[in-house]
Design an enzyme around this catalytic site. Structure first.
Site, short mmCIF file in Angstrom:
data_model
loop_
_atom_site.label_atom_id
_atom_site.label_comp_id
_atom_site.label_asym_id
_atom_site.label_seq_id
_atom_site.Cartn_x
_atom_site.Cartn_y
_atom_site.Cartn_z
N TRP A 54 55.56 39.39 -37.99
CA TRP A 54 56.37 38.37 -38.63
C TRP A 54 57.66 38.98 -39.17
O TRP A 54 57.72 40.15 -39.50
CB TRP A 54 55.62 37.64 -39.74
CG TRP A 54 55.27 38.49 -40.94
CD1 TRP A 54 54.10 39.13 -41.18
CD2 TRP A 54 56.12 38.78 -42.06
NE1 TRP A 54 54.15 39.81 -42.38
CE2 TRP A 54 55.39 39.60 -42.94
CE3 TRP A 54 57.43 38.42 -42.40
CZ2 TRP A 54 55.92 40.07 -44.14
CZ3 TRP A 54 57.96 38.89 -43.60
CH2 TRP A 54 57.20 39.71 -44.46
N TYR A 78 48.69 36.97 -50.05
CA TYR A 78 48.88 38.31 -50.62
C TYR A 78 48.35 38.33 -52.05
O TYR A 78 48.19 37.29 -52.67
CB TYR A 78 50.36 38.69 -50.62
CG TYR A 78 50.92 38.91 -49.24
CD1 TYR A 78 50.95 40.17 -48.67
CD2 TYR A 78 51.41 37.84 -48.50
CE1 TYR A 78 51.45 40.37 -47.40
CE2 TYR A 78 51.90 38.03 -47.23
CZ TYR A 78 51.92 39.30 -46.69
OH TYR A 78 52.40 39.49 -45.42
N ASP A 134 51.67 48.48 -39.18
CA ASP A 134 50.47 48.40 -40.02
C ASP A 134 49.20 48.22 -39.19
O ASP A 134 48.98 47.16 -38.62
CB ASP A 134 50.65 47.23 -40.98
CG ASP A 134 49.45 47.02 -41.89
OD1 ASP A 134 48.68 47.97 -42.10
OD2 ASP A 134 49.29 45.89 -42.40
N ASN A 180 49.24 40.66 -37.24
CA ASN A 180 50.29 39.70 -36.95
C ASN A 180 51.68 40.34 -37.03
O ASN A 180 51.91 41.24 -37.84
CB ASN A 180 50.24 38.52 -37.91
CG ASN A 180 49.08 37.60 -37.63
OD1 ASN A 180 48.03 37.70 -38.25
ND2 ASN A 180 49.26 36.70 -36.67
N THR A 240 48.75 51.33 -45.91
CA THR A 240 48.54 51.67 -47.31
C THR A 240 48.64 53.16 -47.49
O THR A 240 48.32 53.95 -46.59
CB THR A 240 47.16 51.19 -47.81
OG1 THR A 240 47.02 51.52 -49.20
CG2 THR A 240 46.03 51.84 -47.04
N ASP A 298 44.12 52.92 -41.95
CA ASP A 298 45.12 51.90 -42.25
C ASP A 298 46.47 52.55 -42.57
O ASP A 298 46.66 53.13 -43.64
CB ASP A 298 44.65 51.06 -43.45
CG ASP A 298 45.61 49.95 -43.82
OD1 ASP A 298 46.65 49.81 -43.16
OD2 ASP A 298 45.31 49.22 -44.78
N SER A 318 46.50 45.23 -40.19
CA SER A 318 46.71 43.80 -39.96
C SER A 318 47.04 43.61 -38.49
O SER A 318 47.16 44.58 -37.74
CB SER A 318 47.84 43.26 -40.86
OG SER A 318 49.09 43.82 -40.50
#
Length: 400
Positions: free
Chosen positions: A107, A145, A100, A105, A288, A285, A103
């Site tokens: 995880w 979120y 992505d 991070n 999405t 992006d 963003s």
């Protein structure tokens, strides 16, 4: 639920995993969900999460504060979603991850996640006690979120993508994944490819770690996303450069206006030859599937497409008239990048099971554009971290 050898083999076969290491360039095959048809409910969920991701209420990416927790989102599985394999720990624990650029991070679910959290139970979980290279961090993290929140603890471990092995990468171990956001996704977590400025706790993103550890030949990664929803092999993410066989002509590069999101200057937008937007900011992006437009442009575009507005801020299009819809052109770096109706019209199943056509242009209540997979799937996209620029070229298989 344990992770047996049989499970591992099935996972590997289902992803058709292969990697290639040539001169410190790594190719990651992108998995594409077999069904192209999203439900109308899932289309709405994707739009809601998109707005939460960019913190529109707080003024958008130019002014949003990240101090209270990063905000990001995931596309619904059936609403165009691309994912690929990552390994964490020693020995490596395999995960299917969403890559992505919206963003920053990394995880994954933790083995310590509660049995009541369905999202954790539906995916492979990271077991820190099974990794010889695990180092506890101690800090907590939380990501907000649109449909819930994600929280847990930070840790450090080895992260491998293909032949690239990143040492001491800080990432999040999710221990709480409430709600339904992640329950039915075909990926376990996120690899954020944005910049450190938007990362929770200012953690160094995975690709920046690759660059700092000199694991790639060039500090560039690039996406080639196929748009045929029936294909399991959905494209390719290349770490360390670009693949000129995947696009036509040359890449048009433009400088980033802000190295947080992949944000750049958009010269203008035309619909059927009519200029409807000039001198806006845009963000590329991969997380999405939609195209988000500022309020004025959102209304103009969907009006020119003959869309029928609904109470849910959707625009229904006449499926029998798609061939008569205009080309929509984005002007970037002085070059024209057009989208045809087959690119920007999304087919979905309505609540009663009937097939409908929806405009891929959704409302962004701020003065910037979001170019998601609808655009990136049509145009090969190079993300140049080293020179803080982004480049686009028509994908070879879809060039006109």
């Amino acid at each position: 639920m344990g992770w047996s050898t049989t499970h591992c083999l099935l996972w590997l076969l289902s992803l058709w995993i292969w990697t290639e290491c040539q001169g410190q360039v790594i190719r990651i095959p992108m998995q594409f969900q077999a069904s192209f048809m999203a439900s109308r409910r899932q289309h709405r969920a994707g739009r809601t999460s998109l707005l939460a991701k960019y913190n529109v209420i707080g003024g958008g990416p130019e002014t949003a504060s990240r101090n209270s927790g990063a905000t990001e989102t995931l596309d619904n599985r059936l609403n165009l979603e691309y994912a690929g394999p990552v390994s964490i720990g020693t020995p490596g624990q395999p995960f299917n991850m969403l890559f992505d650029t919206g963003s920053a991070n990394l995880w994954v679910p933790s083995a310590e996640c509660s049995a009541k959290n369905l999202a954790c139970q539906h995916h492979h979980r990271y077991n820190s006690s099974a990794s010889r290279s695990y180092v506890p961090d101690g800090r907590r993290f939380a990501i907000a979120y649109g449909t819930g929140s994600l929280s847990g603890r930070l840790a450090q471990d080895t992260v491998a993508i293909g032949q690239l092995v990143v040492r001491n990468q800080t990432f999040g171990m999710a221990m709480h994944e409430p709600g339904s956001t992640f329950v039915d996704t075909n990926f376990a977590g996120i690899v954020g490819l944005g910049f450190r400025a938007i990362a929770e706790e200012q953690i160094t993103p995975l690709f920046e770690s690759m660059c700092e550890q000199r694991l790639v030949e060039e500090c560039v990664f690039s996406f080639y996303l196929k748009r045929n929803g029936s294909e399991r092999k959905g494209g390719e993410l290349l770490f360390g450069g670009v693949d000129a066989t995947k696009f036509s002509g040359s890449l048009t590069f433009v400088p980033l206006t802000r190295a947080g999101y992949w944000q750049f200057h958009l010269d203008g937008v035309e619909v059927g030859g009519q200029v409807i937007s000039q001198h806006r900011q845009a963000i590329a992006d991969t997380g999405t599937s939609l195209l988000a437009a500022p309020p004025r442009e959102y209304l103009i575009i969907n009006s020119l497409l003959g869309g029928l507005p609904t109470s849910n801020n959707e625009y229904l299009l006449n499926c029998s008239e798609l061939d008569n819809l205009p080309e929509i052109v984005f002007i970037i770096g002085g070059q024209r990048f057009g989208l045809q109706p087959r690119d920007y019209v999304m087919r979905a199943n309505d609540d009663d099971g009937s097939s409908i056509c929806l405009s891929a242009f959704t409302l962004m209540d701020s003065e910037f554009w979001i170019l998601g997979d609808v655009f990136i799937g049509r145009y090969y996209t190079a993300f140049d971290v080293g020179q803080r620029r982004i480049g686009f070229a028509p994908t070879r298989s879809q060039s006109v």
